[in-house]
Design a protein around this motif. Structure first.
Motif, PDB file in Angstrom:
ATOM      1  N   SER A  42       0.824  -1.220   0.000  1.00 39.36           N
ATOM      2  CA  SER A  42       0.000   0.000   0.000  1.00 39.36           C
ATOM      3  C   SER A  42       0.857   1.267   0.000  1.00 39.36           C
ATOM      4  O   SER A  42       0.692   2.151   0.841  1.00 39.36           O
ATOM      5  N   LEU A  43       1.767   1.350  -0.953  1.00 35.77           N
ATOM      6  CA  LEU A  43       2.646   2.514  -1.043  1.00 35.77           C
ATOM      7  C   LEU A  43       1.889   3.701  -1.623  1.00 35.77           C
ATOM      8  O   LEU A  43       1.051   3.552  -2.504  1.00 35.77           O
ATOM      9  N   ALA A  44       2.193   4.885  -1.106  1.00 31.82           N
ATOM     10  CA  ALA A  44       1.522   6.118  -1.515  1.00 31.82           C
ATOM     11  C   ALA A  44       2.539   7.074  -2.135  1.00 31.82           C
ATOM     12  O   ALA A  44       3.753   6.833  -2.049  1.00 31.82           O
ATOM     13  N   PRO A  45       2.076   8.173  -2.741  1.00 32.63           N
ATOM     14  CA  PRO A  45       3.012   9.137  -3.336  1.00 32.63           C
ATOM     15  C   PRO A  45       4.080   9.640  -2.366  1.00 32.63           C
ATOM     16  O   PRO A  45       5.213   9.866  -2.763  1.00 32.63           O
ATOM     17  N   ARG A  46       3.738   9.782  -1.082  1.00 35.33           N
ATOM     18  CA  ARG A  46       4.744  10.245  -0.119  1.00 35.33           C
ATOM     19  C   ARG A  46       5.895   9.243  -0.015  1.00 35.33           C
ATOM     20  O   ARG A  46       7.023   9.619   0.206  1.00 35.33           O
ATOM     21  N   HIS A  47       5.594   7.966  -0.183  1.00 39.71           N
ATOM     22  CA  HIS A  47       6.638   6.946  -0.165  1.00 39.71           C
ATOM     23  C   HIS A  47       7.490   7.027  -1.431  1.00 39.71           C
ATOM     24  O   HIS A  47       8.698   6.813  -1.388  1.00 39.71           O
ATOM     25  N   LEU A  48       6.853   7.352  -2.537  1.00 40.34           N
ATOM     26  CA  LEU A  48       7.547   7.401  -3.822  1.00 40.34           C
ATOM     27  C   LEU A  48       8.676   8.426  -3.802  1.00 40.34           C
ATOM     28  O   LEU A  48       9.772   8.156  -4.284  1.00 40.34           O
ATOM     29  N   SER A  49       8.415   9.595  -3.233  1.00 38.84           N
ATOM     30  CA  SER A  49       9.457  10.629  -3.165  1.00 38.84           C
ATOM     31  C   SER A  49      10.640  10.156  -2.323  1.00 38.84           C
ATOM     32  O   SER A  49      11.801  10.300  -2.713  1.00 38.84           O
ATOM     33  N   LEU A  50      10.353   9.591  -1.171  1.00 41.50           N
ATOM     34  CA  LEU A  50      11.407   9.096  -0.295  1.00 41.50           C
ATOM     35  C   LEU A  50      12.214   7.990  -0.986  1.00 41.50           C
ATOM     36  O   LEU A  50      13.444   8.009  -0.984  1.00 41.50           O
ATOM     37  N   LEU A  51      11.515   7.061  -1.611  1.00 37.20           N
ATOM     38  CA  LEU A  51      12.193   5.961  -2.301  1.00 37.20           C
ATOM     39  C   LEU A  51      13.011   6.465  -3.488  1.00 37.20           C
ATOM     40  O   LEU A  51      14.091   5.934  -3.770  1.00 37.20           O
ATOM     41  N   SER A  52      12.528   7.498  -4.160  1.00 42.10           N
ATOM     42  CA  SER A  52      13.268   8.074  -5.286  1.00 42.10           C
ATOM     43  C   SER A  52      14.611   8.624  -4.821  1.00 42.10           C
ATOM     44  O   SER A  52      15.644   8.389  -5.460  1.00 42.10           O
ATOM     45  N   TYR A  53      14.615   9.364  -3.726  1.00 40.07           N
ATOM     46  CA  TYR A  53      15.883   9.896  -3.215  1.00 40.07           C
ATOM     47  C   TYR A  53      16.849   8.771  -2.857  1.00 40.07           C
ATOM     48  O   TYR A  53      18.027   8.820  -3.191  1.00 40.07           O
ATOM     49  N   LEU A  54      16.345   7.766  -2.188  1.00 36.99           N
ATOM     50  CA  LEU A  54      17.221   6.661  -1.793  1.00 36.99           C
ATOM     51  C   LEU A  54      17.731   5.881  -3.005  1.00 36.99           C
ATOM     52  O   LEU A  54      18.881   5.443  -3.024  1.00 36.99           O
ATOM     53  N   LEU A  55      16.901   5.732  -4.012  1.00 35.93           N
ATOM     54  CA  LEU A  55      17.314   5.005  -5.210  1.00 35.93           C
ATOM     55  C   LEU A  55      18.360   5.787  -5.991  1.00 35.93           C
ATOM     56  O   LEU A  55      19.390   5.244  -6.379  1.00 35.93           O
ATOM     57  N   PHE A  56      18.117   7.071  -6.223  1.00 38.17           N
ATOM     58  CA  PHE A  56      19.015   7.864  -7.056  1.00 38.17           C
ATOM     59  C   PHE A  56      20.248   8.368  -6.308  1.00 38.17           C
ATOM     60  O   PHE A  56      21.324   8.481  -6.898  1.00 38.17           O
ATOM     61  N   ASP A  57      20.104   8.681  -5.017  1.00 35.09           N
ATOM     62  CA  ASP A  57      21.215   9.276  -4.270  1.00 35.09           C
ATOM     63  C   ASP A  57      21.865   8.324  -3.280  1.00 35.09           C
ATOM     64  O   ASP A  57      22.870   8.659  -2.674  1.00 35.09           O
ATOM     65  N   SER A 111      15.376  -3.935  -6.906  1.00 34.19           N
ATOM     66  CA  SER A 111      15.050  -4.062  -8.331  1.00 34.19           C
ATOM     67  C   SER A 111      13.588  -3.707  -8.607  1.00 34.19           C
ATOM     68  O   SER A 111      13.275  -3.084  -9.624  1.00 34.19           O
ATOM     69  N   ALA A 112      12.668  -4.056  -7.720  1.00 32.08           N
ATOM     70  CA  ALA A 112      11.250  -3.721  -7.923  1.00 32.08           C
ATOM     71  C   ALA A 112      11.037  -2.214  -7.863  1.00 32.08           C
ATOM     72  O   ALA A 112      10.299  -1.644  -8.681  1.00 32.08           O
ATOM     73  N   ILE A 113      11.690  -1.555  -6.922  1.00 28.62           N
ATOM     74  CA  ILE A 113      11.559  -0.102  -6.805  1.00 28.62           C
ATOM     75  C   ILE A 113      12.188   0.579  -8.017  1.00 28.62           C
ATOM     76  O   ILE A 113      11.623   1.514  -8.590  1.00 28.62           O
ATOM     77  N   SER A 114      13.324   0.083  -8.438  1.00 29.71           N
ATOM     78  CA  SER A 114      13.973   0.619  -9.634  1.00 29.71           C
ATOM     79  C   SER A 114      13.067   0.461 -10.861  1.00 29.71           C
ATOM     80  O   SER A 114      12.900   1.393 -11.655  1.00 29.71           O
ATOM     81  N   ALA A 115      12.443  -0.707 -11.005  1.00 29.47           N
ATOM     82  CA  ALA A 115      11.539  -0.952 -12.135  1.00 29.47           C
ATOM     83  C   ALA A 115      10.320  -0.035 -12.067  1.00 29.47           C
ATOM     84  O   ALA A 115       9.825   0.428 -13.102  1.00 29.47           O
ATOM     85  N   TRP A 116       9.831   0.254 -10.868  1.00 28.57           N
ATOM     86  CA  TRP A 116       8.674   1.121 -10.688  1.00 28.57           C
ATOM     87  C   TRP A 116       8.994   2.555 -11.101  1.00 28.57           C
ATOM     88  O   TRP A 116       8.197   3.224 -11.759  1.00 28.57           O
ATOM     89  N   LEU A 117      10.181   3.036 -10.741  1.00 30.16           N
ATOM     90  CA  LEU A 117      10.553   4.418 -11.022  1.00 30.16           C
ATOM     91  C   LEU A 117      11.146   4.604 -12.415  1.00 30.16           C
ATOM     92  O   LEU A 117      11.196   5.716 -12.929  1.00 30.16           O
ATOM     93  N   ALA A 118      11.582   3.528 -13.047  1.00 28.40           N
ATOM     94  CA  ALA A 118      12.275   3.619 -14.337  1.00 28.40           C
ATOM     95  C   ALA A 118      11.453   4.279 -15.443  1.00 28.40           C
ATOM     96  O   ALA A 118      11.987   5.115 -16.174  1.00 28.40           O
ATOM     97  N   PRO A 119      10.171   3.953 -15.618  1.00 29.44           N
ATOM     98  CA  PRO A 119       9.431   4.597 -16.714  1.00 29.44           C
ATOM     99  C   PRO A 119       9.368   6.125 -16.584  1.00 29.44           C
ATOM    100  O   PRO A 119       9.537   6.838 -17.565  1.00 29.44           O
ATOM    101  N   GLY A 120       9.139   6.606 -15.389  1.00 35.30           N
ATOM    102  CA  GLY A 120       9.091   8.059 -15.176  1.00 35.30           C
ATOM    103  C   GLY A 120      10.449   8.703 -15.403  1.00 35.30           C
ATOM    104  O   GLY A 120      10.555   9.755 -16.037  1.00 35.30           O
TER     105      GLY A 120
END
Length: 156
Positions: A42-57, A111-120
């Protein structure tokens, strides 16, 4: 249609175009499917931002995440606690200061988080690649100014 002679001529045309475009962009972004491995969380947009920073940085402290997300450290602590209990994030001691914890994405979910963020990320790269660095900076600054203007009006 507005003309360039008026004080707001082309600005009005751009505003109209963006008012029509933004809902379509948001709708398309929302349709990016959450990978099967992450659906039960049940991930929400607030989680997406946090996960994006951790994935990219890469891994960072709660205070670093709070600064980047522009929220209070307690807010990040709550998010991190929630995602840690679900096994999505890992906390480890900071070797330089054992009182601090470093937060990172759990290897099982990387890998799942990377795949989720990859299209954007790929879409933004494609859209921004033809621009010069100054044009990219102006584009990002414009979106930040829009966010600030909308945020300021929400508080009224």
């Amino acid at each position: 249609m507005s003309t360039p002679e008026g004080p707001d001529g082309w600005v009005d045309d751009a505003v109209r175009a963006l008012l029509l475009l933004m809902p379509r962009m948001v709708g398309r972004a929302k349709r990016i499917p959450v990978p099967e491995a992450l659906r039960s969380f049940s991930l929400a947009p607030r989680h997406l931002s946090l996960l994006s920073y951790l994935l990219f940085d890469g891994p960072m402290t709660v205070n670093q995440l709070a600064s980047r997300l522009q929220v209070a450290p307690t807010t990040v602590s709550l998010l991190v606690g929630d995602l840690s209990r679900k096994g999505i994030l890992e906390r480890r001691e900071d070797e330089a200061d054992r009182r601090r914890r470093i937060i990172g994405i759990a290897a099982d979910h990387q890998s799942a988080i990377s795949a989720w963020l990859a299209p954007g990320a790929a879409a933004w790269r494609e859209a921004l690649a033809p621009l010069t660095p100054d044009q990219r900076r102006m584009f990002v600054d414009t979106l930040l100014a829009y966010e600030a203007a909308v945020g300021g009006r929400e508080q009224d």
